[in-house]
Design an enzyme around this catalytic site. Structure first.
Site, mmCIF file in Angstrom:
data_model
loop_
_atom_site.group_PDB
_atom_site.id
_atom_site.type_symbol
_atom_site.label_atom_id
_atom_site.label_comp_id
_atom_site.label_asym_id
_atom_site.label_seq_id
_atom_site.Cartn_x
_atom_site.Cartn_y
_atom_site.Cartn_z
ATOM 1 N N GLU A 176 -34.896 86.473 22.285
ATOM 2 C CA GLU A 176 -35.130 87.179 21.010
ATOM 3 C C GLU A 176 -35.876 88.494 21.222
ATOM 4 O OE1 GLU A 176 -36.979 84.740 17.977
ATOM 5 O OE2 GLU A 176 -37.291 86.480 16.673
ATOM 6 N N LYS B 21 -42.962 78.729 13.529
ATOM 7 C CA LYS B 21 -41.896 79.171 14.447
ATOM 8 C C LYS B 21 -42.356 80.454 15.137
ATOM 9 C CE LYS B 21 -37.909 81.341 15.692
ATOM 10 N NZ LYS B 21 -37.745 82.748 16.088
ATOM 11 N N ASP C 283 -41.292 71.415 29.874
ATOM 12 C CA ASP C 283 -40.383 70.785 28.916
ATOM 13 C C ASP C 283 -40.702 71.308 27.513
ATOM 14 O OD1 ASP C 283 -39.158 69.024 27.117
ATOM 15 O OD2 ASP C 283 -39.407 67.292 28.428
ATOM 16 N N HIS D 278 -38.605 94.885 14.196
ATOM 17 C CA HIS D 278 -37.708 93.891 14.786
ATOM 18 C C HIS D 278 -36.294 94.436 14.924
ATOM 19 C CE1 HIS D 278 -36.517 89.792 15.785
ATOM 20 N NE2 HIS D 278 -35.439 90.011 15.040
HETATM 21 P P1 NDP Z 1 -42.928 63.979 37.993
HETATM 22 O O1 NDP Z 1 -42.158 62.737 37.814
HETATM 23 O O2 NDP Z 1 -42.358 65.018 38.884
HETATM 24 O O3 NDP Z 1 -44.385 63.558 38.435
HETATM 25 C C1 NDP Z 1 -45.312 64.517 38.851
HETATM 26 C C2 NDP Z 1 -45.525 64.375 40.325
HETATM 27 O O4 NDP Z 1 -46.315 65.467 40.762
HETATM 28 C C3 NDP Z 1 -46.296 63.124 40.637
HETATM 29 O O5 NDP Z 1 -45.406 62.129 41.038
HETATM 30 C C4 NDP Z 1 -47.216 63.539 41.769
HETATM 31 O O6 NDP Z 1 -46.655 63.004 42.943
HETATM 32 C C5 NDP Z 1 -47.048 65.054 41.901
HETATM 33 N N1 NDP Z 1 -48.323 65.776 41.917
HETATM 34 C C6 NDP Z 1 -48.691 66.627 42.898
HETATM 35 N N2 NDP Z 1 -49.871 67.207 42.614
HETATM 36 C C7 NDP Z 1 -50.297 66.666 41.451
HETATM 37 C C8 NDP Z 1 -51.449 66.879 40.612
HETATM 38 N N3 NDP Z 1 -52.409 67.730 40.957
HETATM 39 N N4 NDP Z 1 -51.527 66.192 39.462
HETATM 40 C C9 NDP Z 1 -50.568 65.342 39.077
HETATM 41 N N5 NDP Z 1 -49.454 65.099 39.815
HETATM 42 C C10 NDP Z 1 -49.304 65.762 40.996
HETATM 43 O O7 NDP Z 1 -43.174 64.708 36.595
HETATM 44 P P2 NDP Z 1 -43.944 64.231 35.299
HETATM 45 O O8 NDP Z 1 -44.414 62.830 35.392
HETATM 46 O O9 NDP Z 1 -44.953 65.281 35.022
HETATM 47 O O10 NDP Z 1 -42.803 64.246 34.205
HETATM 48 C C11 NDP Z 1 -42.317 65.484 33.720
HETATM 49 C C12 NDP Z 1 -40.826 65.416 33.576
HETATM 50 O O11 NDP Z 1 -40.448 64.270 32.809
HETATM 51 C C13 NDP Z 1 -40.282 66.602 32.857
HETATM 52 O O12 NDP Z 1 -39.158 67.062 33.558
HETATM 53 C C14 NDP Z 1 -39.839 66.028 31.497
HETATM 54 O O13 NDP Z 1 -38.787 66.787 30.942
HETATM 55 C C15 NDP Z 1 -39.445 64.639 31.855
HETATM 56 N N6 NDP Z 1 -39.419 63.610 30.829
HETATM 57 C C16 NDP Z 1 -39.858 63.827 29.548
HETATM 58 C C17 NDP Z 1 -39.841 62.822 28.601
HETATM 59 C C18 NDP Z 1 -40.396 63.092 27.252
HETATM 60 O O14 NDP Z 1 -41.009 64.129 27.038
HETATM 61 N N7 NDP Z 1 -40.248 62.210 26.259
HETATM 62 C C19 NDP Z 1 -39.322 61.489 28.945
HETATM 63 C C20 NDP Z 1 -38.953 61.359 30.323
HETATM 64 C C21 NDP Z 1 -38.987 62.380 31.224
HETATM 65 P P3 NDP Z 1 -47.453 61.991 43.866
HETATM 66 O O15 NDP Z 1 -48.534 61.385 43.062
HETATM 67 O O16 NDP Z 1 -46.438 61.041 44.326
HETATM 68 O O17 NDP Z 1 -47.981 62.889 44.927
#
Ligand code: NDP
Length: 429
Positions: A82, A269, A285, A383
């Protein structure tokens, strides 16, 4: 970056802007290459991200400038189709930096996981049993994600409610658990879902009921970010409008949104116009952020304004915004999408909390940009002038013709595709 004030950025060519960014030492050579890549998201990467891929869908990536937040300079990457949003955010950020900048804060990143239990023989007893086992359940949830606990996060609290207590329907009455989980620097959806799913068998044993849903809530009301700005009226002076007139117009516009859902939704919005482009550019997301933001705007039982604008005792315009912010700097597609990696580099935030704070500051700026225009010249003047180039392209203009046609549309005060088509035909002849 050292400064977010880059005079004349608007008038530079894309090449000049890219060159300047690399000159400012913000990138390594490889990172700068993303800017020039003909395929910023390689098809083979895209094919691993979602299903049934046939290509990619690029958006313009612009930079919001002039942002000073808690004394730190931010150049803000914004992916949006936009026109006028990036210009408006940068314009307001310049005004606010002259007033000392935005101040922001964030709560701990505590997200909410929900577990639904139905068919308990005694719901009150089930609730009591769950509460008695709270510490053990929190420990079990954490056992499902030890790496999160090792980072200082993890499940930290649990609540239980009985919904539809008086319902006669076999489907109505249910026990709902909220598990509160600090997801550190990740948005946390997958983390939370893993943790709450792991609890289901134990919950069924404890309640003698059946567990159905086990998923995060997209309304994380314990994961909030707040932004505030205080602007002396003399900084708001615009054209023939005094600063006091602009200030009062903004407050009247806010009161309209606070009192009327039909206006509030448009007002909000405009606020999300500032937030979504950063959410997208940083690989987060945007559906989750949008859903949570609108739920928060209805938290008092009536859908209202996300922002608040008022006059303080010195006559300054004060703006505030509080929103739930389920965003991360790791996880999901954040480190997968090359342009998202670049956006993080430009933005230079160290934590998810910091990212959330930048987002609400830009949302507040964007809302003020819209209200200031509405309270003065009206939204169309600025705009539509910026929209004129898109109109020219839609009418078939290419290359240097685009700016020529766009300028004629503005001069003739007729910024519409039909008119642009006439001008294109005239130009080609
Ligand atoms: P991930 O599944 O990728 O989990 C985050 C990973 O980041 C962890 O497994 C962890 O790995 C790693 N990590 C590394 N550094 C850090 C840190 N400092 N803090 C936290 N984690 C760290 O992603 P999310 O769990 O964040 O989920 C986000 C995704 O889920 C988005 O793509 C979203 O669109 C999707 N989603 C959304 C839904 C909804 O909104 N209703 C439903 C389902 C999915 P490790 O601990 O193994 O090192």
């Amino acid at each position: 970056m050292e400064t977010s004030r880059i005079p004349n950025f608007y008038n530079m060519s894309v090449e000049e802007r890219r060159h300047l960014l690399t000159e400012m030492d913000s990138f390594t050579g490889e990172e700068a290459d993303y800017l020039y890549s003909k395929e910023p998201l390689p098809t083979e990467t895209a094919d691993k991200m979602i299903e049934n891929v046939i290509g990619t869908f690029p958006l313009p990536l612009g930079l919001g400038l002039n942002f000073l937040i808690n004394g730190k300079e931010y150049v803000v990457p914004m992916a949006i189709e936009e026109p006028s949003v990036v210009a408006s955010a940068s314009h307001i950020a310049k005004i606010v930096r002259n007033a000392g900048g935005f101040s922001t804060e964030a709560t701990d990143r505590v997200m909410t996981g929900q577990i639904q239990v139905v068919g308990c023989p005694d719901f009150d007893a089930a609730k009591e049993t769950i509460l008695n086992e709270k510490d053990a359940l929190i420990k079990d949830a954490n056992a499902a994600y030890p790496s999160l606990v090792a980072r200082g996060g993890g499940a930290e609290d649990l609540e239980v409610r009985i919904l539809n207590e008086e319902s006669d329907s076999q489907y109505g009455k249910m026990l709902i658990l909220h598990v509160y989980i600090n997801t550190c620097d990740a948005m946390g959806a997958n983390i939370i879902n893993t943790m709450v799913e792991s609890l289901a068998p134990t919950i069924e044993q404890l309640t003698e009921g059946k567990v159905y849903l086990r998923i995060l809530s997209n309304y994380p009301d314990r994961c909030l970010a707040r932004a505030r700005c205080v602007i002396p009226p003399d900084l708001l002076k615009t054209g023939n409008f005094s600063g006091e007139e602009v200030r009062d117009g903004v407050i009247h516009a806010y009161e309209f949104a606070a009192s009327d859902p039909y206006r509030a939704v448009t007002h909000n919005k405009g606020t999300m116009n500032g937030i979504d482009p950063i959410v997208i550019a940083t690989g987060n997301d945007w559906r989750a952020v949008e859903a949570g933001a609108h739920a928060h705007a209805a938290r008092n039982g009536k859908y209202g304004s996300m922002t608040e604008w008022y006059k303080d005792e010195e006559g300054n315009l004060v703006g505030e915004l509080e929103l739930p912010m389920s965003v991360g700097i790791v996880g999901g597609s954040i480190k997968v999408h090359p342009t998202s990696k670049l956006a993080h580099k430009i933005l230079d935030v160290d934590t998810a909390q910091e990212l959330a704070q930048v987002m609400v500051a830009v949302g507040l700026a964007q809302n003020l940009g819209a209200l200031k225009a509405l309270a003065t010249d009206g939204i169309q003047k600025g705009h539509m002038a910026l929209h004129s180039r898109s109109v020219a392209i839609a009418a078939g203009a290419t290359g240097e013709m685009i700016d020529i046609i766009a300028e004629r549309l503005i001069d003739e005060k007729e910024i519409r595709v039909g008119k642009a088509k006439e001008l294109v035909e005239e130009y080609i002849k």
